[in-house]
Design a protein around this motif. Structure first.
Motif, PDB file in Angstrom:
ATOM      1  N   TRP A 182      64.400  24.055 -27.628  1.00 26.96           N
ATOM      2  CA  TRP A 182      64.139  22.811 -26.902  1.00 26.96           C
ATOM      3  C   TRP A 182      62.732  22.274 -27.163  1.00 26.96           C
ATOM      4  O   TRP A 182      62.499  21.062 -27.119  1.00 26.96           O
ATOM      5  CB  TRP A 182      64.379  23.011 -25.408  1.00 26.96           C
ATOM      6  N   LYS A 183      61.794  23.167 -27.464  1.00 25.45           N
ATOM      7  CA  LYS A 183      60.445  22.691 -27.792  1.00 25.45           C
ATOM      8  C   LYS A 183      60.451  21.876 -29.084  1.00 25.45           C
ATOM      9  O   LYS A 183      59.659  20.943 -29.235  1.00 25.45           O
ATOM     10  CB  LYS A 183      59.481  23.877 -27.906  1.00 25.45           C
ATOM     11  N   VAL A 184      61.348  22.214 -30.004  1.00 26.45           N
ATOM     12  CA  VAL A 184      61.476  21.419 -31.228  1.00 26.45           C
ATOM     13  C   VAL A 184      61.836  19.974 -30.879  1.00 26.45           C
ATOM     14  O   VAL A 184      61.442  19.034 -31.577  1.00 26.45           O
ATOM     15  CB  VAL A 184      62.544  22.045 -32.154  1.00 26.45           C
ATOM     16  N   ARG A 185      62.563  19.791 -29.782  1.00 23.58           N
ATOM     17  CA  ARG A 185      62.966  18.453 -29.340  1.00 23.58           C
ATOM     18  C   ARG A 185      61.961  17.846 -28.355  1.00 23.58           C
ATOM     19  O   ARG A 185      62.268  16.877 -27.670  1.00 23.58           O
ATOM     20  CB  ARG A 185      64.359  18.514 -28.707  1.00 23.58           C
ATOM     21  N   GLY A 186      60.783  18.443 -28.263  1.00 24.92           N
ATOM     22  CA  GLY A 186      59.711  17.851 -27.476  1.00 24.92           C
ATOM     23  C   GLY A 186      59.636  18.283 -26.034  1.00 24.92           C
ATOM     24  O   GLY A 186      58.843  17.740 -25.262  1.00 24.92           O
ATOM     25  N   ARG A 187      60.454  19.270 -25.623  1.00 21.26           N
ATOM     26  CA  ARG A 187      60.399  19.739 -24.245  1.00 21.26           C
ATOM     27  C   ARG A 187      59.327  20.814 -24.108  1.00 21.26           C
ATOM     28  O   ARG A 187      58.913  21.423 -25.086  1.00 21.26           O
ATOM     29  CB  ARG A 187      61.750  20.282 -23.787  1.00 21.26           C
ATOM     30  N   ARG A 188      58.913  21.053 -22.864  1.00 21.85           N
ATOM     31  CA  ARG A 188      57.957  22.120 -22.592  1.00 21.85           C
ATOM     32  C   ARG A 188      58.707  23.301 -21.983  1.00 21.85           C
ATOM     33  O   ARG A 188      59.750  23.134 -21.346  1.00 21.85           O
ATOM     34  CB  ARG A 188      56.855  21.642 -21.639  1.00 21.85           C
ATOM     35  N   PHE A 189      58.145  24.506 -22.184  1.00 20.77           N
ATOM     36  CA  PHE A 189      58.816  25.734 -21.749  1.00 20.77           C
ATOM     37  C   PHE A 189      57.898  26.526 -20.830  1.00 20.77           C
ATOM     38  O   PHE A 189      56.751  26.822 -21.177  1.00 20.77           O
ATOM     39  CB  PHE A 189      59.214  26.572 -22.964  1.00 20.77           C
ATOM     40  N   VAL A 190      58.410  26.862 -19.642  1.00 22.04           N
ATOM     41  CA  VAL A 190      57.682  27.646 -18.644  1.00 22.04           C
ATOM     42  C   VAL A 190      58.410  28.970 -18.432  1.00 22.04           C
ATOM     43  O   VAL A 190      59.630  28.997 -18.244  1.00 22.04           O
ATOM     44  CB  VAL A 190      57.576  26.886 -17.308  1.00 22.04           C
ATOM     45  N   PHE A 191      57.657  30.057 -18.454  1.00 28.72           N
ATOM     46  CA  PHE A 191      58.202  31.389 -18.201  1.00 28.72           C
ATOM     47  C   PHE A 191      57.790  31.809 -16.801  1.00 28.72           C
ATOM     48  O   PHE A 191      56.609  32.002 -16.518  1.00 28.72           O
ATOM     49  CB  PHE A 191      57.672  32.377 -19.242  1.00 28.72           C
ATOM     50  N   ASP A 192      58.771  31.921 -15.891  1.00 29.45           N
ATOM     51  CA  ASP A 192      58.523  32.386 -14.528  1.00 29.45           C
ATOM     52  C   ASP A 192      58.884  33.865 -14.475  1.00 29.45           C
ATOM     53  O   ASP A 192      60.056  34.226 -14.370  1.00 29.45           O
ATOM     54  CB  ASP A 192      59.371  31.569 -13.544  1.00 29.45           C
ATOM     55  N   GLN A 193      57.876  34.718 -14.563  1.00 30.38           N
ATOM     56  CA  GLN A 193      58.103  36.155 -14.730  1.00 30.38           C
ATOM     57  C   GLN A 193      58.307  36.819 -13.369  1.00 30.38           C
ATOM     58  O   GLN A 193      57.367  37.020 -12.619  1.00 30.38           O
ATOM     59  CB  GLN A 193      56.924  36.807 -15.467  1.00 30.38           C
ATOM     60  N   HIS A 194      59.546  37.186 -13.086  1.00 31.59           N
ATOM     61  CA  HIS A 194      59.859  37.861 -11.834  1.00 31.59           C
ATOM     62  C   HIS A 194      59.695  39.374 -11.949  1.00 31.59           C
ATOM     63  O   HIS A 194      59.443  40.039 -10.941  1.00 31.59           O
ATOM     64  CB  HIS A 194      61.293  37.560 -11.407  1.00 31.59           C
ATOM     65  N   ASP A 195      59.881  39.927 -13.138  1.00 29.39           N
ATOM     66  CA  ASP A 195      59.831  41.385 -13.332  1.00 29.39           C
ATOM     67  C   ASP A 195      59.129  41.722 -14.640  1.00 29.39           C
ATOM     68  O   ASP A 195      59.101  40.911 -15.570  1.00 29.39           O
ATOM     69  CB  ASP A 195      61.241  41.980 -13.381  1.00 29.39           C
ATOM     70  N   LEU A 196      58.600  42.944 -14.700  1.00 26.79           N
ATOM     71  CA  LEU A 196      58.104  43.509 -15.958  1.00 26.79           C
ATOM     72  C   LEU A 196      59.258  44.338 -16.535  1.00 26.79           C
ATOM     73  O   LEU A 196      59.435  45.501 -16.195  1.00 26.79           O
ATOM     74  CB  LEU A 196      56.872  44.385 -15.715  1.00 26.79           C
ATOM     75  N   CYS A 197      60.051  43.738 -17.401  1.00 27.14           N
ATOM     76  CA  CYS A 197      61.295  44.379 -17.849  1.00 27.14           C
ATOM     77  C   CYS A 197      61.081  45.737 -18.543  1.00 27.14           C
ATOM     78  O   CYS A 197      61.865  46.664 -18.307  1.00 27.14           O
ATOM     79  CB  CYS A 197      62.074  43.422 -18.740  1.00 27.14           C
TER      80      CYS A 197
END
Length: 411
Positions: A128-143
């Motif tokens: 989606w970033k290729v299409r100009g969107r921004r990406f947010v990572f909401d980290q709930h756990d340390l996997c």
């Protein structure tokens, strides 16, 4: 300024910015953190859509919860081993990718937020970033740490989880951490600059989560009610809690308390079997999955809440949602002595090693026998939820992340 970016910014002047949030491990209705995040965005004027698993098989593919457009899919169930988990991750990823296209056709979005576990949505974010969107990572756990705590080892799968986590950190325009300890991991292990991070704790909204009417029928014929809330996996310490209840009943001879274990997870059936083997069925109730309303009924009636998660590095770094929910309901807490739990609960909890069932049983018994102390601890916990840990402060930090990414004027 590239033409596409100019067009997007012109479009934002005539429509609210649109945020799409992906959850895999819970339906939206049961995910308190994400529901609070959605409310914060809606209050700030954003449009919000959520992609998540269905709560029930018959649930509509598209429905609305509190102003949020929910696009849900039927997720696989019953994953047990590495291959079945991999199958689940692939199916859920493909469903989320399909629904992200559908959401974008319905109303083009500006930011995609992915919540872990698992750490598999970085590739969708990159596409989606290729299409100009921004990406947010909401980290709930340390996997990686969850894997180590659950299985007691590292090895190839642990290294694969580290690789997925690094990819997620690298692709994300912003990383949201639930506490300062997780942000330290993002900076040290993920190489994420401080300017691209934010801390948003999973604190309850004090206006929505508070102690309500007591429901004495939940105690049954017992004098006291002790509650556990949360996931029931091998790493969550519920087996140790059953051992403490066994000591409470059979060593201390206390027959005056009902223990309600609210939640679900891979270990639930095994725990029920262990409860019967220990002869505790008379005093222990497993409720299974509960919604927010039912949770409020139990915690508004509880005398003590327990946080039995064992001591390990993962738990020392993690904020336990159940502890914050006990505090919001003015429930005194008996908790394993963990660094992050002490930071959050302070004087609202009594701390035990978690290694000696008799020690935990005595701590519960002493609190139940001292209502004045319980009331004092409950007031301390509630005050922390209303002040230092208030969701209003967390919501402000959360919305600022999206204001910066969408060039929305600061509020």
């Amino acid at each position: 300024m590239p033409g596409a970016l100019r067009r997007r910014r012109r479009a934002r002047t005539s429509r609210p910015a649109h945020v799409v949030i992906i959850i895999q491990n819970l339906p939206l209705r049961l995910d308190r953190r994400v529901r609070n995040e959605c409310s914060a965005l809606l209050d700030a004027g954003y449009r919000v859509s959520v992609i998540c698993p269905k709560e029930e098989p018959g649930e509509a593919d598209r429905h609305e919860i509190d102003g949020v457009a929910v696009h849900s899919y039927q997720a696989p169930v019953g994953a047990r081993g590495p291959l079945s988990y991999a199958r689940e991750f692939v199916i859920c990823w493909l469903q989320a990718a399909r629904l992200s296209l559908r959401v974008n056709r319905e109303a083009p979005f500006d930011v995609l937020q992915a919540c872990n576990p698992p750490d598999t949505y970085w590739l969708l974010g990159a596409l989606w970033k290729v299409r100009g969107r921004r990406f947010v990572f909401d980290q709930h756990d340390l996997c990686p740490e969850v894997f180590e705590a659950r299985f007691g080892r590292r090895g190839p799968l642990y290294r694969a989880l580290l690789w997925l986590e690094r990819r997620t950190y690298r692709v994300a325009d912003r990383v949201i951490s639930p506490n300062p300890a997780y942000r330290e991991v993002a900076e040290a292990r993920g190489g994420v600059p401080r300017r691209r991070t934010a801390v948003v704790m999973s604190t309850p909204d004090a206006g929505r989560m508070r102690r309500g009417e007591d429901h004495p029928e939940l105690r049954g014929t017992s004098d006291h009610l002790v509650c556990y809330v949360g996931i029931m996996g091998p790493q969550d310490g519920v087996g140790a809690l059953l051992a403490a209840i066994d000591a409470y009943v059979h060593q201390l001879g206390r027959l005056d308390t009902r223990f309600a274990l609210l939640g679900f997870g891979d270990s639930l059936e095994g725990l029920r079997g262990e409860c019967s083997r220990l002869g505790l069925d008379r005093w222990v109730t497993f409720t299974g999955r509960v919604d927010h309303e039912e949770l409020g009924r139990w915690l508004s009636s509880a005398d003590v809440g327990v946080t039995p998660d064992p001591q390990n590095e993962f738990n020392h770094r993690s904020t336990m949602n159940k502890t914050l929910e006990y505090m919001a309901h003015e429930v005194a807490v008996v908790a394993t002595d963990l660094r992050e739990t002490r930071r959050c609960a302070a004087g609202a909890a009594v701390y035990v090693s978690g290694e000696d069932p008799a020690e935990s049983a005595r701590a519960i018994a002493e609190l139940l026998d001292d209502p004045a102390r319980r009331a004092r601890m409950g007031r301390i916990g509630r005050a922390r939820i209303e002040t230092e840990l208030a969701w209003a402060l967390q919501a402000r930090n959360y919305v600022r992340v999206f204001d910066a990414l969408t060039a929305t004027p600061a509020r």
